[in-house]
Design a protein around this motif. Structure first.
Motif, PDB file in Angstrom:
ATOM      1  N   PRO A 162       0.538 -27.666   2.191  1.00  0.00           N
ATOM      2  CA  PRO A 162      -0.510 -26.974   1.981  1.00  0.00           C
ATOM      3  C   PRO A 162      -1.491 -27.650   1.017  1.00  0.00           C
ATOM      4  O   PRO A 162      -2.646 -27.380   1.252  1.00  0.00           O
ATOM      5  CB  PRO A 162       0.179 -25.824   1.025  1.00  0.00           C
ATOM      6  CG  PRO A 162       1.679 -25.847   1.225  1.00  0.00           C
ATOM      7  CD  PRO A 162       1.920 -27.221   1.827  1.00  0.00           C
ATOM      8  N   ALA A 163      -1.010 -28.932   0.262  1.00  0.00           N
ATOM      9  CA  ALA A 163      -2.123 -29.410  -0.404  1.00  0.00           C
ATOM     10  C   ALA A 163      -2.832 -30.555   0.342  1.00  0.00           C
ATOM     11  O   ALA A 163      -3.896 -31.144  -0.197  1.00  0.00           O
ATOM     12  CB  ALA A 163      -1.629 -29.804  -1.783  1.00  0.00           C
ATOM     13  N   ALA A 164      -2.237 -31.045   1.572  1.00  0.00           N
ATOM     14  CA  ALA A 164      -2.962 -32.196   2.192  1.00  0.00           C
ATOM     15  C   ALA A 164      -4.204 -31.447   2.753  1.00  0.00           C
ATOM     16  O   ALA A 164      -4.770 -30.637   2.935  1.00  0.00           O
ATOM     17  CB  ALA A 164      -2.124 -32.403   3.408  1.00  0.00           C
ATOM     18  N   ASP A 165      -5.145 -32.614   3.092  1.00  0.00           N
ATOM     19  CA  ASP A 165      -6.260 -32.448   3.665  1.00  0.00           C
ATOM     20  C   ASP A 165      -6.184 -31.958   5.073  1.00  0.00           C
ATOM     21  O   ASP A 165      -5.448 -32.345   5.782  1.00  0.00           O
ATOM     22  CB  ASP A 165      -7.092 -33.930   3.708  1.00  0.00           C
ATOM     23  CG  ASP A 165      -7.446 -34.027   2.300  1.00  0.00           C
ATOM     24  OD1 ASP A 165      -7.789 -33.381   1.421  1.00  0.00           O
ATOM     25  OD2 ASP A 165      -7.806 -35.270   2.057  1.00  0.00           O
ATOM     26  N   GLY A 166      -7.197 -31.307   5.715  1.00  0.00           N
ATOM     27  CA  GLY A 166      -6.919 -30.768   7.031  1.00  0.00           C
ATOM     28  C   GLY A 166      -6.483 -29.508   7.239  1.00  0.00           C
ATOM     29  O   GLY A 166      -5.895 -29.061   6.326  1.00  0.00           O
ATOM     30  N   LEU A 167      -6.490 -28.986   8.406  1.00  0.00           N
ATOM     31  CA  LEU A 167      -5.801 -27.608   8.609  1.00  0.00           C
ATOM     32  C   LEU A 167      -4.041 -27.772   8.823  1.00  0.00           C
ATOM     33  O   LEU A 167      -3.562 -26.785   8.304  1.00  0.00           O
ATOM     34  CB  LEU A 167      -5.892 -27.358  10.145  1.00  0.00           C
ATOM     35  CG  LEU A 167      -7.448 -26.907  10.352  1.00  0.00           C
ATOM     36  CD1 LEU A 167      -7.882 -26.395  11.779  1.00  0.00           C
ATOM     37  CD2 LEU A 167      -7.806 -25.643   9.431  1.00  0.00           C
ATOM     38  N   GLY A 168      -3.797 -28.817   9.203  1.00  0.00           N
ATOM     39  CA  GLY A 168      -2.213 -28.989   9.009  1.00  0.00           C
ATOM     40  C   GLY A 168      -1.678 -29.078  10.197  1.00  0.00           C
ATOM     41  O   GLY A 168      -0.299 -28.951  10.731  1.00  0.00           O
ATOM     42  N   TRP A 169      -2.287 -28.520  11.546  1.00  0.00           N
ATOM     43  CA  TRP A 169      -2.122 -28.462  12.954  1.00  0.00           C
ATOM     44  C   TRP A 169      -3.238 -29.012  13.592  1.00  0.00           C
ATOM     45  O   TRP A 169      -4.458 -29.102  13.344  1.00  0.00           O
ATOM     46  CB  TRP A 169      -1.587 -27.112  13.257  1.00  0.00           C
ATOM     47  CG  TRP A 169      -2.686 -26.103  13.359  1.00  0.00           C
ATOM     48  CD1 TRP A 169      -3.363 -25.882  14.378  1.00  0.00           C
ATOM     49  CD2 TRP A 169      -3.276 -25.450  12.492  1.00  0.00           C
ATOM     50  NE1 TRP A 169      -4.273 -24.630  14.047  1.00  0.00           N
ATOM     51  CE2 TRP A 169      -4.184 -24.484  12.813  1.00  0.00           C
ATOM     52  CE3 TRP A 169      -2.679 -25.028  10.813  1.00  0.00           C
ATOM     53  CZ2 TRP A 169      -4.733 -23.339  11.786  1.00  0.00           C
ATOM     54  CZ3 TRP A 169      -3.370 -24.144  10.191  1.00  0.00           C
ATOM     55  CH2 TRP A 169      -4.349 -23.441  10.595  1.00  0.00           C
ATOM     56  N   THR A 170      -3.066 -29.251  15.174  1.00  0.00           N
ATOM     57  CA  THR A 170      -3.974 -29.573  15.808  1.00  0.00           C
ATOM     58  C   THR A 170      -3.704 -28.938  17.248  1.00  0.00           C
ATOM     59  O   THR A 170      -2.559 -28.554  17.623  1.00  0.00           O
ATOM     60  CB  THR A 170      -3.849 -31.108  16.238  1.00  0.00           C
ATOM     61  OG1 THR A 170      -3.703 -31.970  15.325  1.00  0.00           O
ATOM     62  CG2 THR A 170      -5.026 -31.814  17.246  1.00  0.00           C
ATOM     63  N   THR A 171      -4.846 -28.354  17.669  1.00  0.00           N
ATOM     64  CA  THR A 171      -5.135 -27.242  18.654  1.00  0.00           C
ATOM     65  C   THR A 171      -5.921 -27.975  20.060  1.00  0.00           C
ATOM     66  O   THR A 171      -6.984 -28.500  19.350  1.00  0.00           O
ATOM     67  CB  THR A 171      -5.402 -25.919  18.355  1.00  0.00           C
ATOM     68  OG1 THR A 171      -4.450 -25.347  17.560  1.00  0.00           O
ATOM     69  CG2 THR A 171      -5.408 -25.274  19.675  1.00  0.00           C
TER      70      THR A 171
END
Length: 242
Positions: free
Chosen positions: A80-89
């Motif tokens: 949760p604390a990482a940059d970006g959404l956390g997934w790629t679509t």
């Protein structure tokens, strides 16, 4: 159509609980959409699959008619604390439209290879029982029997690359076999014990009917789609694939 890739943080307890319980992960995937598509078979459905590529990389793939929002999965099973959404679509429609007859691809499929049996002492009108294929030969045969109706053919090996006289004629392997058992939430005050075998296939295929293959890729192949089975994905062949 959309193809989504989410990396699971297996160091988190909640992530491991999801991976160990297909019905919970099914629910978490469904929560990514405000409105789920109909499951009447008329249109594409939500399909998902977990790839355990290594101890450091576990990926969740989702194919869906609508773009998902996996914020809750990031909070529960990601970073949760990482940059970006956390997934790629990715927009999947362009890839599906570009499939051409005769093109060759690497593929991965996680499926539930089963067959129906009837006991010797069965009574008239008694229903057949669905059981899992447990041997490598029958699991491979299950997929080979469905290739023509699914819009593809498994590529044959040249004779000099076959390690066995029988059962090694195709570019197809069973990479993983995982028996699963869990209790679904009670229905009408009775818990339901679910048992099935999830098998992952890797191989090479040739497109024989692009329209039919597009349906296979968006509707799934086989049973237990709610529990992470049925999703086939394609990838370009590398030089190592020949």
């Amino acid at each position: 159509m959309y193809l989504t890739r989410f990396r699971v943080n297996t160091g988190r307890t909640d992530a491991r609980r999801l991976l160990e319980a297909p019905h919970r992960l099914h629910g978490a995937v469904n929560m990514s959409f405000p409105d789920l598509p109909s499951r009447d078979g008329a249109g594409p459905r939500v399909l998902w699959r977990v790839d355990r590529n290594s101890t450091a990389e576990t990926l969740l793939y989702v194919v869906s008619p609508n773009r998902p929002d996996l914020t809750h999965l990031v909070e529960q099973a990601g970073w949760p604390a990482a940059d970006g959404l956390g997934w790629t679509t990715f927009d999947y429609d362009g890839f599906l439209t570009g499939l051409a007859e005769g093109s060759t691809w690497a593929f991965r499929l996680t499926a539930n290879p089963v067959h129906n049996i009837r006991h010797e002492d069965h009574k008239e009108g008694e229903r057949t029982q669905r059981v899992a294929h447990k041997t490598r030969y029958h699991q491979l045969r299950w997929l080979l029997d469905r290739q023509e109706k699914s819009g593809f053919e498994i590529v044959s090996k040249p004779p000099e690359r076959r390690l066995l006289d029988h059962g090694d004629e195709h570019e197809l392997v069973v990479r993983d076999q995982r028996p699963l058992q869990f209790n679904r939430p009670p229905a009408k005050d009775r818990r339901q014990d679910v048992r099935f075998t999830r098998v992952t296939y890797d191989g090479r295929l040739r497109v024989t009917d692009p329209d039919v293959l597009r349906r296979t890729l968006t509707h799934g192949l086989g049973k237990a789609k709610a529990y992470g089975c049925g999703l086939m994905t394609l990838a370009p062949l590398t030089r190592a694939d020949g």
